[in-house]
Design a protein around this motif. Structure first.
Motif, mmCIF file in Angstrom:
data_model
loop_
_atom_site.group_PDB
_atom_site.id
_atom_site.type_symbol
_atom_site.label_atom_id
_atom_site.label_comp_id
_atom_site.label_asym_id
_atom_site.label_seq_id
_atom_site.Cartn_x
_atom_site.Cartn_y
_atom_site.Cartn_z
ATOM 1 N N MET A 174 -37.364 44.938 12.580
ATOM 2 C CA MET A 174 -37.326 44.144 11.367
ATOM 3 C C MET A 174 -38.155 42.878 11.565
ATOM 4 O O MET A 174 -38.106 42.254 12.623
ATOM 5 N N LEU A 175 -38.902 42.497 10.542
ATOM 6 C CA LEU A 175 -39.709 41.274 10.619
ATOM 7 C C LEU A 175 -38.813 40.047 10.605
ATOM 8 O O LEU A 175 -37.821 40.005 9.872
ATOM 9 N N PRO A 176 -39.165 39.014 11.343
ATOM 10 C CA PRO A 176 -38.349 37.795 11.382
ATOM 11 C C PRO A 176 -38.695 36.828 10.233
ATOM 12 O O PRO A 176 -39.094 35.685 10.458
ATOM 13 N N LEU A 177 -38.562 37.298 8.984
ATOM 14 C CA LEU A 177 -38.877 36.452 7.833
ATOM 15 C C LEU A 177 -37.841 35.355 7.682
ATOM 16 O O LEU A 177 -36.647 35.575 7.905
ATOM 17 N N LEU A 178 -38.303 34.170 7.298
ATOM 18 C CA LEU A 178 -37.408 33.029 7.136
ATOM 19 C C LEU A 178 -37.015 32.805 5.683
ATOM 20 O O LEU A 178 -35.849 32.586 5.373
ATOM 21 N N HIS A 179 -37.997 32.800 4.776
ATOM 22 C CA HIS A 179 -37.748 32.587 3.349
ATOM 23 C C HIS A 179 -39.059 32.797 2.610
ATOM 24 O O HIS A 179 -40.113 32.937 3.240
ATOM 25 N N VAL A 180 -39.017 32.809 1.296
ATOM 26 C CA VAL A 180 -40.242 32.880 0.511
ATOM 27 C C VAL A 180 -40.946 31.537 0.641
ATOM 28 O O VAL A 180 -40.334 30.492 0.399
ATOM 29 N N HIS A 181 -42.205 31.543 1.026
ATOM 30 C CA HIS A 181 -42.941 30.302 1.234
ATOM 31 C C HIS A 181 -43.454 29.735 -0.077
ATOM 32 O O HIS A 181 -43.277 28.554 -0.366
ATOM 33 N N HIS A 182 -44.104 30.557 -0.888
ATOM 34 C CA HIS A 182 -44.585 30.100 -2.192
ATOM 35 C C HIS A 182 -44.948 31.294 -3.061
ATOM 36 O O HIS A 182 -45.047 32.418 -2.583
#
Length: 129
Positions: free
Chosen positions: A1-9
């Motif tokens: 799974m990708l370590p995504l943090l949040h939607v950036h923009h």
């Protein structure tokens, strides 16, 4: 799974930069972080924040092609903003001459929501709660 943090923009291309800048800043109340004109592309780039968080890049380009939005075109469906009081939001939009769809209730959450269109017809949702 990708370590995504949040939607950036979210990037939005508009047809009339002045109209869209006014809509996103004066009607929706987003804050300007920075604004730049890129002469080599004949393009404006406006970075906007919501409560101090970078959220939207608003671009202008010469003669952008129209993008199908309705009925239910493939791709990004809409952009949604959470609001505490949907009735107050609709009243404020009305003072700016922005019409909203009738308020509906989400059948799964029981929360109320409505849609408006930005100056280029992009559907924007306001979701209570």
């Amino acid at each position: 799974m990708l370590p995504l943090l949040h939607v950036h923009h979210i990037a939005i291309i508009c047809r009339d930069y002045a109209v869209s800048k006014r809509f996103y800043t004066e009607v929706l109340g987003l804050e300007i972080i920075r604004e730049a004109y890129r002469a080599e592309r004949d393009s404006w780039k406006l970075d906007l924040a919501l409560q101090g968080h970078y959220i939207i890049e608003l671009f202008s380009f010469p003669a952008p092609p129209p993008r199908a939005s309705r009925p239910e075109a493939a791709g990004l469906r809409h952009l949604a903003f959470a609001v505490a009081d949907l009735d107050a939001t609709v009243r404020e939009l009305t003072t700016h001459g922005v019409a909203s769809e009738p308020i509906r209730v989400d059948e799964f959450t029981g929360r109320r929501f409505t849609f408006i269109a930005d100056p280029d017809g992009l559907p924007l949702e306001f979701y209570e709660g």
